[in-house]
Enzyme design. Structure first.
Site, PDB file in Angstrom:
ATOM      1  N   TRP A 185       0.864  -1.185   0.000  1.00 15.39           N
ATOM      2  CA  TRP A 185       0.000   0.000   0.000  1.00 15.39           C
ATOM      3  C   TRP A 185       0.895   1.228   0.000  1.00 15.39           C
ATOM      4  CZ3 TRP A 185      -0.202   4.034   3.577  1.00 15.39           C
ATOM      5  CH2 TRP A 185      -1.163   5.022   3.307  1.00 15.39           C
ATOM      6  N   GLU A 226      -3.078  -2.906  -2.515  1.00 10.56           N
ATOM      7  CA  GLU A 226      -4.192  -2.322  -1.759  1.00 10.56           C
ATOM      8  C   GLU A 226      -4.512  -0.907  -2.245  1.00 10.56           C
ATOM      9  OE1 GLU A 226      -5.317  -1.123   2.892  1.00 10.56           O
ATOM     10  OE2 GLU A 226      -3.404  -2.108   2.403  1.00 10.56           O
ATOM     11  N   LYS A 228      -7.007   2.745  -2.313  1.00  7.16           N
ATOM     12  CA  LYS A 228      -7.619   3.679  -1.384  1.00  7.16           C
ATOM     13  C   LYS A 228      -8.337   4.759  -2.187  1.00  7.16           C
ATOM     14  CE  LYS A 228      -6.712   5.932   3.041  1.00  7.16           C
ATOM     15  NZ  LYS A 228      -5.720   6.218   4.087  1.00  7.16           N
ATOM     16  N   ASP A 259      -9.886  -3.024   1.708  1.00  4.23           N
ATOM     17  CA  ASP A 259      -9.894  -2.467   3.056  1.00  4.23           C
ATOM     18  C   ASP A 259     -11.262  -1.832   3.306  1.00  4.23           C
ATOM     19  OD1 ASP A 259      -9.623  -0.275   5.129  1.00  4.23           O
ATOM     20  OD2 ASP A 259      -7.607  -1.099   5.247  1.00  4.23           O
ATOM     21  N   HIS A 262     -11.570   2.011   2.786  1.00  5.07           N
ATOM     22  CA  HIS A 262     -10.895   2.642   1.650  1.00  5.07           C
ATOM     23  C   HIS A 262     -11.798   2.941   0.459  1.00  5.07           C
ATOM     24  CE1 HIS A 262      -6.442   1.631   2.758  1.00  5.07           C
ATOM     25  NE2 HIS A 262      -7.113   2.224   3.724  1.00  5.07           N
ATOM     26  N   HIS A 286      -8.702  -6.334   4.609  1.00  6.30           N
ATOM     27  CA  HIS A 286      -8.311  -5.572   5.784  1.00  6.30           C
ATOM     28  C   HIS A 286      -9.596  -5.130   6.463  1.00  6.30           C
ATOM     29  CE1 HIS A 286      -3.836  -4.322   5.082  1.00  6.30           C
ATOM     30  NE2 HIS A 286      -3.998  -5.614   5.200  1.00  6.30           N
ATOM     31  N   ASP A 294     -12.076   6.918   6.506  1.00  2.00           N
ATOM     32  CA  ASP A 294     -11.169   5.813   6.827  1.00  2.00           C
ATOM     33  C   ASP A 294     -10.557   6.034   8.206  1.00  2.00           C
ATOM     34  OD1 ASP A 294      -9.561   3.544   6.514  1.00  2.00           O
ATOM     35  OD2 ASP A 294      -7.940   4.723   5.650  1.00  2.00           O
ATOM     36  N   ASP A 296     -10.498   3.886  10.836  1.00  2.00           N
ATOM     37  CA  ASP A 296      -9.869   2.706  11.449  1.00  2.00           C
ATOM     38  C   ASP A 296     -10.267   2.506  12.903  1.00  2.00           C
ATOM     39  OD1 ASP A 296      -8.197   1.632   9.270  1.00  2.00           O
ATOM     40  OD2 ASP A 296      -7.224   3.576   9.370  1.00  2.00           O
ATOM     41  N   ASP A 326      -7.113  -4.187  10.450  1.00  2.00           N
ATOM     42  CA  ASP A 326      -6.368  -2.937  10.259  1.00  2.00           C
ATOM     43  C   ASP A 326      -7.116  -1.799  10.940  1.00  2.00           C
ATOM     44  OD1 ASP A 326      -4.758  -0.886   9.520  1.00  2.00           O
ATOM     45  OD2 ASP A 326      -5.072  -1.080   7.359  1.00  2.00           O
TER      46      ASP A 326
END
Length: 419
Positions: A185, A226, A228, A259, A262, A286, A294, A296, A326
């Site tokens: 990434w 990955e 985004k 993800d 993302h 993820h 994003d 997390d 993640d």
């Protein structure tokens, strides 16, 4: 095992058996599934190579809860504690900045020897390892570009770093007997609207071609890429978009990493799995929890997590999907964050394994949408909790909220003494 847990389990088995669901078999299947628990929750994505380096690449960790790991030894101790509270045997996902070495080494010069202590520890713990090149928080990433940088010298640095990372991943897989997924990434992008969207993507494609040029044994290492949608500092344009990596991954037989944070706020990765699975040999997940962006957050047992579990089970994708976590939250106990997120991910998979999938598919095929909806809704209140409690007890980890007391004790005796 407490008699009430066993009794509740036996009663639950009878209810599920009415629909042809073998609960014992579901638990056997669950035991084989490995979650890759991310090391960076334990120290707020600082790593050990350049701990004083400011976080860049759109990464932001909020909170100042005491007890963050400061050394590899502390981080491994925290991981060990978390795994004693999580059922099953799993993996740890490392970033390159978590090298455990006494020598000063740059990212583009990393070698397997700089991770020998991690491998020795993983062998002792019976764990697998996954890996990621760290293309952020570095002098060569300060202007927001790495593999797509217009400066050939900077681009060369990151190409060499990613090539080195693949060899480290292959070393993990060979030493541990578990395939390592090495995921690339990068944060590359523009804060405001660019004129030339093509040139950075052409540079990224060429750089990736060089990164992946050397064939590695897929039994030891699998490559992933990955995407985004946007990031802090790359709000207008991200070089490695979903469309870019989907095309690159399919064309070059790489795992495509989805993800949960993302994509657009109205997109979910659960709805993408059945499409990607038709055109790829595997998928990397993820699992995170975006909150408006994003962000997390720690994974909770919400609708999207349960839908991810259902999609993996209903379409028989568990053997070709690599599940990693993640998130990074420094506002709560970091060990607790690992435990909550990992246990919830396993719960979602178990709940999916306890659904009457074939009956639901048959009703749908026959156009009996009434039965499809009614049965789906009724199963939401089936005694899944009794099965989960039994699984935890059988695996020798705390049942229900009993684990919280152990984390609090670990906090008093270990974490708070770190200053």
């Amino acid at each position: 095992m407490p008699s009430d847990i066993e009794k509740n389990y036996e009663e639950a088995k009878k209810l599920y058996a009415r629909h042809g669901i073998d609960v014992d078999k579901a638990l056997e299947r669950l035991t084989d599934i490995k979650i890759s628990m991310h090391c960076w929750q334990g120290d707020d994505v600082r790593g050990f190579l350049n701990r004083d380096q400011e976080l860049t690449g759109g990464i932001s960790v909020t909170g100042s809860y005491p007890g963050a790991a400061r050394t590899p030894e502390e981080l491994r101790a925290d991981l060990e504690k978390a795994f004693t509270l999580i059922p099953g045997k799993h993996k740890v996902n490392l970033h390159a900045i978590y090298a455990d070495t006494d020598e000063k080494v740059e990212l583009d010069r990393l070698e397997p020897k700089h991770f020998e202590r991690w491998v020795d520890w993983a062998k002792e713990q019976g764990l697998g390892l996954d890996f990621n090149p760290t293309c952020f928080s570095h002098e060569n990433s300060k202007d927001g570009f790495t593999l797509s940088h217009p400066d050939p010298a900077i681009r060369r640095f990151w190409i060499d770093h990613c090539k080195a990372s693949r060899k480290i991943g292959a070393y993990f897989g060979e030493q541990l007997g578990q395939t390592c997924v090495t995921n690339v990434w990068i944060p590359d992008g523009f804060k405001d609207t660019p004129v030339d969207r093509m040139a950075p993507r052409r540079r990224l494609k060429d750089a990736l071609d060089e990164v992946f040029a050397e064939p590695l044994n897929p039994a030891f290492n699998l490559d992933a890429v990955e995407s985004k949608l946007f990031g802090l500092g790359s709000e207008a344009y991200v070089v490695g978009s979903h469309e870019f990596y989907m095309g690159y991954g399919i064309q070059n037989d790489k795992l495509i990493c989805l993800d949960a944070g993302h994509f657009h706020p109205t997109e979910v990765i659960s709805n993408k799995l059945s499409s990607l699975a038709l055109f790829t040999n595997g998928i990397l997940l993820h699992v995170s929890r975006p909150m408006r962006w994003d962000s997390d957050h720690v994974v909770v047992l919400d609708d999207e997590l349960m839908d991810i579990g259902r999609e993996l089970v209903r379409h028989d994708l568990l053997d070709t999907t690599y599940i990693g976590l993640d998130f990074f939250d420094a506002s709560i106990n970091r060990v607790a964050a690992w435990v909550i997120g990992t246990r919830n991910t396993i719960k979602a998979l178990l709940k999916a394994l306890l659904e009457p999938v074939e009956a639901l598919k048959q009703a749908e095929l026959e156009g009996d949408y009434t039965t499809r909806l009614a049965l789906t809704e009724e199963f939401k209140t089936y005694p899944f909790g009794a099965v989960w409690d039994y699984y935890c007890a059988k695996q020798g980890v705390p049942v229900r909220e009993e684990w919280i007391a152990q984390v609090k004790q670990y906090e008093r005796e270990v974490l708070l003494n770190r200053g």
